[in-house]
Design a protein around this motif. Structure first.
Motif, PDB file in Angstrom:
ATOM      1  N   ALA A 255       3.970 -35.069 -10.180  1.00 25.99           N
ATOM      2  CA  ALA A 255       3.851 -35.634 -11.519  1.00 25.99           C
ATOM      3  C   ALA A 255       2.733 -37.015 -11.555  1.00 25.99           C
ATOM      4  O   ALA A 255       2.644 -37.639 -10.633  1.00 25.99           O
ATOM      5  N   ARG A 256       2.046 -36.767 -12.731  1.00 26.80           N
ATOM      6  CA  ARG A 256       1.055 -37.820 -12.956  1.00 26.80           C
ATOM      7  C   ARG A 256       1.523 -38.620 -14.150  1.00 26.80           C
ATOM      8  O   ARG A 256       1.544 -38.160 -15.005  1.00 26.80           O
ATOM      9  N   ARG A 257       1.737 -40.012 -13.990  1.00 25.94           N
ATOM     10  CA  ARG A 257       1.865 -40.724 -14.989  1.00 25.94           C
ATOM     11  C   ARG A 257       0.872 -41.368 -15.551  1.00 25.94           C
ATOM     12  O   ARG A 257      -0.230 -41.630 -14.980  1.00 25.94           O
ATOM     13  N   ILE A 258       0.936 -41.476 -16.936  1.00 25.93           N
ATOM     14  CA  ILE A 258      -0.184 -42.141 -17.713  1.00 25.93           C
ATOM     15  C   ILE A 258       0.378 -42.963 -18.665  1.00 25.93           C
ATOM     16  O   ILE A 258       1.351 -42.761 -19.400  1.00 25.93           O
ATOM     17  N   ASP A 259      -0.111 -44.427 -18.566  1.00 25.17           N
ATOM     18  CA  ASP A 259       0.383 -45.236 -19.527  1.00 25.17           C
ATOM     19  C   ASP A 259       0.202 -45.328 -20.896  1.00 25.17           C
ATOM     20  O   ASP A 259      -1.222 -45.065 -21.247  1.00 25.17           O
ATOM     21  N   VAL A 260       0.794 -45.446 -21.913  1.00 20.65           N
ATOM     22  CA  VAL A 260       0.458 -45.439 -23.311  1.00 20.65           C
ATOM     23  C   VAL A 260       1.165 -46.544 -24.001  1.00 20.65           C
ATOM     24  O   VAL A 260       2.259 -46.935 -23.550  1.00 20.65           O
ATOM     25  N   THR A 261       0.416 -47.202 -24.947  1.00 20.37           N
ATOM     26  CA  THR A 261       1.008 -48.467 -25.582  1.00 20.37           C
ATOM     27  C   THR A 261       1.250 -47.976 -26.951  1.00 20.37           C
ATOM     28  O   THR A 261       0.461 -47.676 -27.958  1.00 20.37           O
ATOM     29  N   GLY A 262       2.614 -48.060 -27.266  1.00 13.73           N
ATOM     30  CA  GLY A 262       3.360 -47.537 -28.427  1.00 13.73           C
ATOM     31  C   GLY A 262       3.440 -48.687 -29.539  1.00 13.73           C
ATOM     32  O   GLY A 262       2.850 -49.720 -29.250  1.00 13.73           O
ATOM     33  N   ALA A 263       4.204 -48.405 -30.484  1.00 17.19           N
ATOM     34  CA  ALA A 263       4.295 -49.348 -31.732  1.00 17.19           C
ATOM     35  C   ALA A 263       4.920 -50.812 -31.143  1.00 17.19           C
ATOM     36  O   ALA A 263       5.592 -50.858 -30.244  1.00 17.19           O
ATOM     37  N   GLY A 264       4.352 -52.085 -31.612  1.00 16.88           N
ATOM     38  CA  GLY A 264       4.639 -53.323 -31.202  1.00 16.88           C
ATOM     39  C   GLY A 264       4.324 -53.543 -29.855  1.00 16.88           C
ATOM     40  O   GLY A 264       4.833 -54.492 -29.250  1.00 16.88           O
TER      41      GLY A 264
END
Length: 297
Positions: free
Chosen positions: A2-11
């Motif tokens: 599995a490859r993780r990708i960080d995402v910036t969500g609400a707030g």
């Protein structure tokens, strides 16, 4: 792997997105993100949204299967999996939808097929209603559009209190959720495995990776509110899938299909609420014709 990708969500909440298979090599790669579909050709990207208490890894078999023709990414939603669980954060419908919106944009998947199970399905159709430009197709797996009622929330609170945490071993987790849980009508090993996947080892034993209070806050919106209006606003093709022994009844599922402007229906035999987990092969068979139709449209 599995490859993780960080995402910036609400707030500013940090979300973990996961690829469980390599993107297909047959379609052109655009922007380093995999095959896009902005011009309407080829295979659309796919965003997979788990249900309440779930995590992205519950979608791993589906994501690997999809990766033969699609760039498929599963998201740990806020409060779940490896994503942030801010104690005072927002666990509202708006926050969950904005997180999915951010994920599609930051991952370069849009316009995508969004596949959601339970809570994730509600997020998916609310997103499709809000941002039709981001969603090319929608798969709703075992989620009701009607309100559940206040009694449901009380029952869930009592159920959380009944959990014998900490569990001494993962085998104890599997046995309790698969056999001993009062909510289990007959032994269900898949359910035991599902919950084993959302436990983490702590000094005193195995505990859930989520906060039950945050889960109760997350489900308030469909306990007290119905969501038929958003269904009617979904303009893309949509498939409603139910397990024959799941929580979404046939009559309500067929009414959801009727309300959806471009709705279709499928059901999976010998499956409960965890349709994609109970019967993975039958689940894939149920959604494949719909996905093929999107490729050809």
């Amino acid at each position: 792997m599995a490859r993780r990708i960080d995402v910036t969500g609400a707030g500013g909440v940090r979300l973990a997105a996961w690829e469980f298979g390599d993107p297909p090599k047959t379609d052109p790669v655009r922007g380093g993100q995999g095959e896009g579909d902005g011009d309407g050709g080829g295979s659309p990207g796919v965003l997979l949204l788990h249900g309440l208490m779930g995590r992205a890894s519950h979608w791993a078999p589906t994501a690997r299967w999809l990766s033969g023709r699609h760039r498929a990414v599963a998201l740990d939603q806020r409060g779940h999996g490896r994503s942030d669980k801010p104690p005072e954060g927002a666990y509202t419908r708006e926050a969950y939808v904005e997180d999915a919106e951010a994920a599609l944009e930051q991952l370069g998947l849009a316009p995508a097929v969004v596949i959601g199970h339970a809570m994730g399905a509600l997020t998916a159709w609310q997103l499709a209603a809000k941002r039709p430009d981001l969603v090319r197709g929608l798969i709703i797996c075992d989620m009701r559009a009607s309100a559940l009622g206040a009694a449901s929330q009380r029952e869930w609170a009592e159920w959380f209190r009944a959990w014998p945490v900490p569990f001494a071993t993962l085998a104890d987790v599997r046995k309790w959720f698969g056999e001993d849980d009062p909510w289990v009508e007959r032994p269900n090993p898949a359910r035991g495995e599902f919950y084993a996947e959302v436990m983490a080892e702590s000094p005193d034993g195995w505990r859930p990776v989520f906060d039950p209070e945050q889960m109760l806050r997350s489900r308030e919106a469909w306990v007290y509110d119905a969501h038929w209006e958003e269904l009617a606003q979904v303009r893309c093709p949509a498939l409603v899938v139910r397990g024959l022994d799941g929580e979404l009844g046939r009559a309500e599922a067929q009414e959801m299909v009727r309300v959806l402007p471009r709705g279709q229906y499928a059901e999976v035999a010998d499956a409960g609420h965890l349709v994609h987990y109970d019967q993975p092969e039958a689940w894939r068979a149920a959604i494949e014709p719909f996905l093929d139709g999107l490729r050809e449209s």
